[in-house]
Design a protein around this motif. Structure first.
Motif, PDB file in Angstrom:
ATOM      1  N   LEU A 148      -2.292  14.642   4.646  1.00  0.00           N
ATOM      2  CA  LEU A 148      -2.928  13.323   4.652  1.00  0.00           C
ATOM      3  C   LEU A 148      -1.967  12.238   4.150  1.00  0.00           C
ATOM      4  O   LEU A 148      -1.895  11.143   4.720  1.00  0.00           O
ATOM      5  N   TYR A 165     -13.388   7.137  -2.816  1.00  0.00           N
ATOM      6  CA  TYR A 165     -12.687   5.921  -3.226  1.00  0.00           C
ATOM      7  C   TYR A 165     -12.739   4.833  -2.158  1.00  0.00           C
ATOM      8  O   TYR A 165     -12.143   3.766  -2.339  1.00  0.00           O
ATOM      9  N   LEU A 217     -11.108  11.753  -1.098  1.00  0.00           N
ATOM     10  CA  LEU A 217     -10.693  10.352  -1.033  1.00  0.00           C
ATOM     11  C   LEU A 217     -11.809   9.450  -0.531  1.00  0.00           C
ATOM     12  O   LEU A 217     -11.795   8.249  -0.775  1.00  0.00           O
ATOM     13  N   TYR A 261       0.907   3.955  -2.936  1.00  0.00           N
ATOM     14  CA  TYR A 261      -0.244   4.852  -3.043  1.00  0.00           C
ATOM     15  C   TYR A 261      -0.069   6.087  -2.165  1.00  0.00           C
ATOM     16  O   TYR A 261      -0.376   7.206  -2.584  1.00  0.00           O
ATOM     17  N   ILE A 288      -5.335   1.217  -8.427  1.00  0.00           N
ATOM     18  CA  ILE A 288      -5.574   2.249  -7.417  1.00  0.00           C
ATOM     19  C   ILE A 288      -4.546   3.368  -7.553  1.00  0.00           C
ATOM     20  O   ILE A 288      -4.878   4.552  -7.536  1.00  0.00           O
ATOM     21  N   ASN A 343      -6.801   6.349  -8.729  1.00  0.00           N
ATOM     22  CA  ASN A 343      -7.458   6.880  -7.546  1.00  0.00           C
ATOM     23  C   ASN A 343      -6.699   7.996  -6.853  1.00  0.00           C
ATOM     24  O   ASN A 343      -6.895   8.254  -5.676  1.00  0.00           O
ATOM     25  N   TYR A 388     -10.531   1.013  -1.774  1.00  0.00           N
ATOM     26  CA  TYR A 388      -9.533   0.582  -0.798  1.00  0.00           C
ATOM     27  C   TYR A 388      -9.974  -0.722  -0.148  1.00  0.00           C
ATOM     28  O   TYR A 388      -9.196  -1.647   0.035  1.00  0.00           O
ATOM     29  N   PHE A 408       0.821  -1.210   0.000  1.00  0.00           N
ATOM     30  CA  PHE A 408       0.000   0.000   0.000  1.00  0.00           C
ATOM     31  C   PHE A 408       0.861   1.270   0.000  1.00  0.00           C
ATOM     32  O   PHE A 408       0.368   2.350  -0.312  1.00  0.00           O
TER      33      PHE A 408
END
Lengths: 523, 523
Positions: free
Chosen positions: A157, B325, B322, A144, B299, B303, B329, A141
């Motif tokens: 964020l 989305y 977000l 991302y 993603i 995204n 996730y 992850f």
């Protein structure tokens, strides 16, 4: 029967371990500083213990994919041949390339930490396997969160998400360590028989928790002054190298300050700390395989024409419709051949490497990072109209990428040569039979890429043709490399020592001949 | 020194080989029918000989990626929630799924042939490595020819391209065989010491050339009557199974017709022919790793919101942007967890498998083909508005895919149990200590998927919630599986033999307890 079987299987697993060890030893005589003749002292009740080999291979595959795929957003950025849009596109491209490089770096750092952890924990059970999978999920992850950071650099964020992931990964790794130390039969034999296990445990936990704690501070600072967070995160990534440099400076300045016990050397950041060679190979294989196939993905998805379009535009002739895609097929085969041959060079090199050090691993990472950029370069080469300025640039970028990918491979060998008795097989050491041949293999791509680069500069009108010529000839060059090396050596001898007998007559005793000095062949 | 080193390195390489062999033997006592105690007779002059291990690992990685990526065009087909477009989209989807399945099948057939070839050729040199890379390049191009065939079924270009690729692959493989037989030290020891090497060579060449020759005819027929070409190609794919069935029927009908020498068994299509277990694992790992990471690719690419959009639409609040989305996730983590746990089950199973047969390999392929479909299913689950008819269908499709992926894993074990003394470790054999636990592991996903499927049918309003609940609880179920199995066994005993003593008191001697019949636990 059940009870007997039980002890049988433990025998079996242990045997397997031992055999693997001995196999590894013949491969890498000094890759481990632990005495390996000690049989596990504790054999009962651990029926579900498993060799960690496949878990590690799977982790390597996952990490290598994740490290490489961030090149896709870069490659899919449409670069229009439009001067107005150019600057904004270039900015976007730069951002994405930065994300790719950062991801590659952070993922390989995580991977190195994973190797180190599983050099201590050599057997696994179900619980550890599941914990490791959870850890992998979070690592995949990370890219991302980097994308978010790069797209919204002023929004905290991204930082928070990244720090959160790293902290959870740290907690899981700490859990793994605590769990493994509570079941000592999972550990390395050296630690298993050691008396101060708790000391080892604390040392490892301290090393592991350093990164999550820094991330914790980074996430707190992000609320106050987010630029500081980025600085902290950069420190996290380069922590191993910084701490090493600090230690080195201190030891040079005031001599050896603290006496680290010799047995502690296994969890340091020393550049010559051994790195599991098998895993370096597995990770590299993953990267090479993904990169080689990235282009076919795009081809399969984008280059199948729509039946309606074929009917309308090409009068139903599929052949005519496919001719438009010609350059893309060429790019695919060119890219596959280049990546395949660079893999081949890597494979030849590591065949003769007996021990991988951290520093060699770092150079390997750099080489792989450039190889990950290849699909982008190849995609660019076929995207622009031929003979345009952009096409020339794309071809030159390709040459630069190939050059650096190759030169870092060469660097691995040169570094290995510095300590050749530990890291290299006698075969390719200085004066060894395959020494010159290996050098030629490693130098072929950098030389060809450099040559192509300068040729395209001079004969800019023929840039594409020169590039395609290179793509086609290099595979054949590898096939006749042995012959070329022999001819090259003969020529060298002719120039430097013309009074010696003709080399062809002593081809079978070429040992002495291969002892040519290092430099004349390089230059 | 050079000369000494030379003989040293040959020693070293041979030693390595032997060690690997002995390791494999302890793993798979009867995976090979060749006597392994014979040392290579010919040791001189083969300085560039290398173990083929890494080449095969790289090939496995490439093939597994290619087998799996054709799911991407399927997953990227936009399914609109629009009744009018629905039929055309469904047709497109069906075509693409067919392409995916066909590719998976043909690539795994090519992979099985590759395994068989490199069970004969056990050492490689540079030339073989390069030939193998050329072969891989063409294999990775096959999916594209399938896409063309599926999109333009009436155009012969796709058939011609496919046949061309297969013929070139065949020629390269024939070259590999001829080259290897001209340097017998590259071969398997059995063949190396055999007196009729040319007989082996001809047999292998005959088997290899069968497919390209049929493709040659298919390409010729395509000009006359292209439907026939498709029939021929289908025969090519199923050739191993057809020829086996014909042989079996003939032997049943008229008894043993031809006496094949026992030594010939190594290049047959018998379902119990051994298949290199290490390579089956490597291939499976590749598929699982790609599938686990496919969603994060999407993603990372799709995204990350555009800063301008965030500014305009969400007033600069990234968090709000977000949140849109969120489902994706969730889909990512759900998919990763499912694939990871199915890998975990596969890993646990193959840990106790000592020999892989062709038939087990086939079942494994089926399981992997369904696993390759998972990203599609997960993508569908988050694409539709919640509580729509489509969402319900997508969730049910996911359940079906998970069910089949799991049930084929279970089937591998059941098949292995039929010949358990050869293929399974005593540990998980019927009556073994881990037997019931392994069964529970293998049955968990099929059961949960089936349960979820029926629950979503009954409580269709809560389908998404049930599905997410499943995603979250299954990982924990694996953690407490051992406990659950123990409780289940205790309950079973309570029901079937209530007069026996309390199982908790004899937990340490649970050997007898695990000897419960097979059936009551399954149902």
């Amino acid at each position: 029967m059940g009870e007997n079987d039980d002890s049988d299987i433990i025998e079996h697993h242990v045997e397997e371990e031992m055999e693997k060890k001995s196999g590894a030893r013949s491969h890498a005589p000094s890759s481990s500083s632990f005495p390996e003749s000690i049989s596990p002292s504790d054999r009962e009740g651990h029926s579900s213990t498993q060799s960690s080999h496949r878990l590690l291979a799977y982790s390597d595959a996952l990490i290598s994919i994740i490290a490489t795929v961030m090149i896709l957003p870069v490659a899919h950025t449409k670069v229009e041949d439009n001067e107005e849009l150019r600057e904004s596109v270039q900015l976007l491209l730069t951002t994405k390339i930065a994300v790719y490089l950062m991801t590659f770096l952070i993922v390989t750092v995580a991977w190195a930490a994973h190797i180190r952890l599983f050099q201590v924990i050599v057997r696994i059970d179900d619980c550890l396997a599941l914990l490791n999978l959870a850890c992998m999920m979070l690592i995949t992850f990370l890219p991302y969160t980097f994308s978010l950071m790069a797209t919204f650099p002023e929004n905290i964020l991204g930082i928070l998400l990244f720090c959160g992931c790293v902290m959870v990964i740290g907690v899981i790794q700490a859990l793994i360590v605590v769990y493994a130390f509570s079941r000592p039969f999972l550990l390395n034999e050296q630690i298993q028989i050691s008396e101060n296990q708790s000391f080892y445990k604390q040392h490892i936990l301290k090393v592991i928790m350093r990164v999550p704690i820094m991330c914790f501070f980074a996430s707190i600072f992000s609320f106050i002054f987010f630029q500081l967070s980025y600085v902290l995160l950069a420190i996290v990534i380069f922590l191993p190298y910084i701490s090493e440099a600090v230690k080195w400076c201190r030891s040079k300045a005031i001599g050896q300050v603290e006496e680290t016990p010799d047995s502690m050397l296994f969890y340091t950041y020393l550049p010559n700390e051994p790195l599991n060679k098998e895993r370096v190979e597995a990770f590299s294989d993953g990267v090479y395989a993904i990169v080689a196939t990235l282009l076919i993905l795009d081809i399969c998805e984008d280059n199948v024409p729509d039946p309606a379009v074929v009917q309308k535009k090409y009068g139903g002739s599929l052949t005519a419709a496919l001719q438009d895609y010609g350059p893309e097929y060429l790019a695919y085969f060119g890219s596959f051949a280049t990546v395949g041959l660079l893999w081949f060079v890597h494979h030849s090199l590591f065949l003769h490497v007996t021990k991988t050090t951290r520093f060699m691993g770092l150079l390997n990472t750099f080489s792989l990072a450039f190889i990950g950029g290849l699909p982008l370069a190849y995609q660019l080469t076929h995207e622009f109209p031929s003979n345009s300025r952009n096409e020339l640039e794309a071809i030159q970028i390709s040459c630069v990428i190939i050059f650096f990918a190759g030169i870092f491979q060469l660097a691995i060998w040169v570094v290995a040569l510095y300590n050749e008795h530990e890291t290299l097989h006698p075969y390719v050491r200085y004066g060894g039979r395959e020494h010159v041949f290996m050098l030629a293999k490693l130098a072929l791509y950098p030389c060809v890429a450099l040559g192509t680069f300068f040729l395209t500069c001079i004969l800019s009108r023929f840039s594409a043709q020169i590039f395609h010529l290179m793509e086609i000839t290099v595979p054949f060059a590898f096939l006749v490399l042995r012959l070329l090396v022999r001819i090259g050596l003969a020529l060298l001898r002719l120039i430097f020592c013309p009074d010696r007998p003709d080399p062809r007559s002593v081809v079978d005793e070429e040992v002495d001949e291969t002892r040519v000095p290092f430099n004349p062949v390089v230059t």
